[in-house]
Motif scaffolding. Structure first.
Motif, PDB file in Angstrom:
ATOM      1  N   ILE A 357     -16.357  11.071 -93.247  1.00  0.00           N
ATOM      2  CA  ILE A 357     -16.418  10.553 -91.943  1.00  0.00           C
ATOM      3  C   ILE A 357     -15.813   8.896 -92.081  1.00  0.00           C
ATOM      4  O   ILE A 357     -15.026   8.276 -91.313  1.00  0.00           O
ATOM      5  N   ASN A 358     -16.359   8.278 -93.050  1.00  0.00           N
ATOM      6  CA  ASN A 358     -15.787   6.858 -93.525  1.00  0.00           C
ATOM      7  C   ASN A 358     -14.183   6.914 -93.540  1.00  0.00           C
ATOM      8  O   ASN A 358     -13.657   5.799 -93.130  1.00  0.00           O
ATOM      9  N   LEU A 359     -13.915   7.968 -94.055  1.00  0.00           N
ATOM     10  CA  LEU A 359     -12.431   7.615 -94.408  1.00  0.00           C
ATOM     11  C   LEU A 359     -11.624   8.024 -93.349  1.00  0.00           C
ATOM     12  O   LEU A 359     -10.475   7.459 -93.036  1.00  0.00           O
ATOM     13  N   LEU A 360     -12.091   8.896 -92.303  1.00  0.00           N
ATOM     14  CA  LEU A 360     -11.445   9.212 -90.921  1.00  0.00           C
ATOM     15  C   LEU A 360     -11.676   7.878 -90.123  1.00  0.00           C
ATOM     16  O   LEU A 360     -10.571   7.471 -89.525  1.00  0.00           O
ATOM     17  N   GLU A 361     -12.723   7.199 -90.331  1.00  0.00           N
ATOM     18  CA  GLU A 361     -12.696   6.149 -89.399  1.00  0.00           C
ATOM     19  C   GLU A 361     -12.025   4.942 -89.759  1.00  0.00           C
ATOM     20  O   GLU A 361     -11.730   4.234 -88.637  1.00  0.00           O
ATOM     21  N   HIS A 362     -11.408   4.964 -90.679  1.00  0.00           N
ATOM     22  CA  HIS A 362     -10.526   3.792 -91.111  1.00  0.00           C
ATOM     23  C   HIS A 362      -9.196   4.210 -90.385  1.00  0.00           C
ATOM     24  O   HIS A 362      -8.383   3.303 -90.005  1.00  0.00           O
ATOM     25  N   ASN A 363      -8.871   5.236 -89.807  1.00  0.00           N
ATOM     26  CA  ASN A 363      -7.731   5.904 -89.261  1.00  0.00           C
ATOM     27  C   ASN A 363      -8.185   5.834 -87.832  1.00  0.00           C
ATOM     28  O   ASN A 363      -7.128   6.441 -86.797  1.00  0.00           O
ATOM     29  N   ILE A 364      -9.272   5.760 -87.276  1.00  0.00           N
ATOM     30  CA  ILE A 364      -9.664   5.886 -85.845  1.00  0.00           C
ATOM     31  C   ILE A 364      -9.488   4.662 -85.018  1.00  0.00           C
ATOM     32  O   ILE A 364     -10.043   3.444 -85.689  1.00  0.00           O
ATOM     33  N   ILE A 365      -8.923   4.411 -84.037  1.00  0.00           N
ATOM     34  CA  ILE A 365      -9.163   3.438 -83.309  1.00  0.00           C
ATOM     35  C   ILE A 365      -9.664   3.721 -81.766  1.00  0.00           C
ATOM     36  O   ILE A 365      -9.860   4.889 -81.334  1.00  0.00           O
ATOM     37  N   GLU A 366     -10.329   2.479 -81.103  1.00  0.00           N
ATOM     38  CA  GLU A 366     -10.797   2.758 -79.725  1.00  0.00           C
ATOM     39  C   GLU A 366      -9.808   2.314 -78.833  1.00  0.00           C
ATOM     40  O   GLU A 366      -9.051   1.392 -79.027  1.00  0.00           O
ATOM     41  N   GLN A 367      -9.549   3.031 -77.516  1.00  0.00           N
ATOM     42  CA  GLN A 367      -8.547   2.718 -76.650  1.00  0.00           C
ATOM     43  C   GLN A 367      -9.130   3.156 -75.132  1.00  0.00           C
ATOM     44  O   GLN A 367     -10.186   3.496 -74.951  1.00  0.00           O
ATOM     45  N   SER A 368      -8.430   2.365 -74.392  1.00  0.00           N
ATOM     46  CA  SER A 368      -8.796   2.573 -72.889  1.00  0.00           C
ATOM     47  C   SER A 368      -7.610   3.151 -71.848  1.00  0.00           C
ATOM     48  O   SER A 368      -6.516   2.743 -72.299  1.00  0.00           O
ATOM     49  N   LEU A 369      -8.054   3.909 -71.019  1.00  0.00           N
ATOM     50  CA  LEU A 369      -6.954   4.271 -69.874  1.00  0.00           C
ATOM     51  C   LEU A 369      -7.627   4.502 -68.725  1.00  0.00           C
ATOM     52  O   LEU A 369      -8.708   5.218 -68.613  1.00  0.00           O
ATOM     53  N   THR A 370      -7.045   4.087 -67.719  1.00  0.00           N
ATOM     54  CA  THR A 370      -7.279   4.182 -66.189  1.00  0.00           C
ATOM     55  C   THR A 370      -6.120   5.202 -65.441  1.00  0.00           C
ATOM     56  O   THR A 370      -5.406   5.184 -65.563  1.00  0.00           O
ATOM     57  N   ILE A 371      -7.149   6.194 -65.020  1.00  0.00           N
ATOM     58  CA  ILE A 371      -5.957   7.219 -64.531  1.00  0.00           C
ATOM     59  C   ILE A 371      -6.729   7.699 -63.139  1.00  0.00           C
ATOM     60  O   ILE A 371      -7.711   7.391 -62.862  1.00  0.00           O
ATOM     61  N   LYS A 372      -6.006   8.383 -62.274  1.00  0.00           N
ATOM     62  CA  LYS A 372      -6.344   9.033 -61.116  1.00  0.00           C
ATOM     63  C   LYS A 372      -7.245  10.250 -61.390  1.00  0.00           C
ATOM     64  O   LYS A 372      -7.084  10.898 -62.351  1.00  0.00           O
TER      65      LYS A 372
END
Length: 423
Positions: A357-372
């Motif tokens: 999990i630690n290794l993966l989280e170094h590769n994970i980012i948080e993002q936002s998107l607004t869609i219909k």
């Protein structure tokens, strides 16, 4: 185990050269004896010879050859196993004096692989490697193995007595290469279908517990045996981790010192699981006193496969067999990140999950998107590629916050043709 009519008796032979000590040779011959046992052969004698350099005619010198010949005749020995590869000339000269089968380390490993191969792919890979190995040894060795003897060293194409000359063997090699190319393309398509997932490959020296670990992590129904090369075919399974992320884990054929180059080339499609993985899980038998050399053998093989340098977790297995656990602290500093487990007894598996999990989280980012709200296809793709953190509905739109791997973020942008915010 090879299906032989009787347990064959063997002499194992090793040469002490400048490049390694007698202690190292003893360990190499221990491993050769274990290979022999895996092939259904019982070692009766161990013979070593000290030389400054290899004898080009007989490998060990005529005096030692005559000594072995006498033991073979006296004790009805079936096979003499050499720890190093022999040239065709050396084999022919040895056969003049020693009246039984002569087999080197590569030939023995290939024979074990032939007995282990079950799938169409692994059977094709092994037969190709065997024929490439046997081709330069055809002059005497081919008829010697196929017509006069059974047992170890004769599994696979030699038993069929079909390939009786170089031209026919080369034609068969060409056919096998074409078959393997077709299988490789099929494998590539399978791997492309798994690109949405982070992929981890379990690698390691043979018999360190790779299949046991895969079974413990994923519940995979795989063969688990305390034998060398118990598994040849790759198994891929999905693993769900505690942070709701999913990864694919595959095992690979075990590595070993002096692994025949033909075998590496033939098994390249299977070993591609390692070269194309995002993460390597390098399993090490810490109870083996020579595990540091095993680590180096694996790293060298990975380098040959262009798979070195990937994010790697060092998994030191079989800690339950350690009599002195003080070494754990030393090696936890030397190899990072690392975990110390017993896959067989389920010890410390949670620590491995947390390290993943630690290794993966170094590769994970948080993002936002607004869609219909009506963009059902985009919503479905988001659920396929990402973990949704929150969704806020505003009139006819949805503001979505999600966590996603960096490589999947780029793929999602291209797939949807829209901008995604990192805020």
């Amino acid at each position: 185990m090879l299906e032989t009519k009787k347990i064959e008796n063997a002499i194992v032979v090793g040469l002490v050269k400048n490049r390694y000590s007698r202690n190292q040779l003893d360990e190499y011959l221990d491993e050769l004896e274990l290979l022999a046992k895996t092939a259904g052969v019982e070692t009766k004698f161990r013979i070593t010879q000290e030389r400054e350099r290899i004898d080009p005619a007989t490998f060990i010198g005529i005096g030692k050859v005559q000594e072995i010949a006498e033991i073979v005749e006296r004790d009805n020995i079936d096979v003499v196993l050499f720890d190093d590869d022999l040239t065709p000339v050396q084999i022919r000269n040895l056969e003049k004096y020693i009246k039984c089968k002569i087999l080197d380390r590569s030939g023995l490993i290939l024979d074990i692989f032939a007995s282990r191969a079950k799938s169409k792919e692994s059977m094709t890979q092994v037969e190709l490697a065997q024929l490439q190995y046997l081709l330069p040894r055809l002059t005497r060795q081919w008829s010697h193995l196929s017509k006069q003897y059974g047992g170890v060293g004769t599994k696979g194409p030699g038993e069929q007595q079909i390939e009786t000359d170089r031209r026919v063997i080369r034609a068969r090699i060409s056919t096998l290469k074409k078959k393997l190319d077709a299988i490789n393309k099929e494998r590539e398509m399978q791997r492309k279908g798994r690109k949405d997932y982070t992929r981890a490959a379990i690698v390691g020296y043979t018999n360190v517990g790779k299949s046991t670990l895969l079974k413990v992590l994923t519940g995979a129904n795989v063969i688990v045996e305390n034998k060398l090369f118990a598994t040849l075919d790759t198994t891929v399974r999905k693993l769900r981790l505690g942070n709701n992320s999913k990864i694919l884990i595959s095992d690979t054929v075990g590595f070993i010192r002096k692994l025949p180059t033909h075998l590496i080339a033939s098994f390249r499609s299977t070993l591609a699981e390692a070269s194309e993985a995002d993460i390597l899980l390098h399993v090490i038998d810490i109870s083996n006193t020579h595990f540091e050399e095993h680590i180096q053998v694996v790293n060298d093989t990975l380098d040959t496969l262009n798979a070195a340098g990937k994010p790697t977790i060092y998994i030191f297995n079989k800690i339950d067999k350690l009599t002195d656990r003080s070494i754990i602290s030393e090696f936890s500093k030397q190899y990072q990140p690392s975990v110390f487990i017993s896959a067989n007894r389920g010890i410390n598996i949670q620590a491995l999950n947390e390290e993943l999990i630690n290794l993966l989280e170094h590769n994970i980012i948080e993002q936002s998107l607004t869609i219909k709200q009506s963009d059902y296809e985009i919503i479905a793709k988001l659920h396929d590629f990402a973990d949704i953190i929150s969704s806020q509905y505003e009139e006819d739109k949805i503001a979505v916050r999600f966590r996603i791997e960096q490589k999947n973020s780029e793929r999602l942008k291209k797939l949807l043709g829209i901008n995604i915010s990192n805020k």
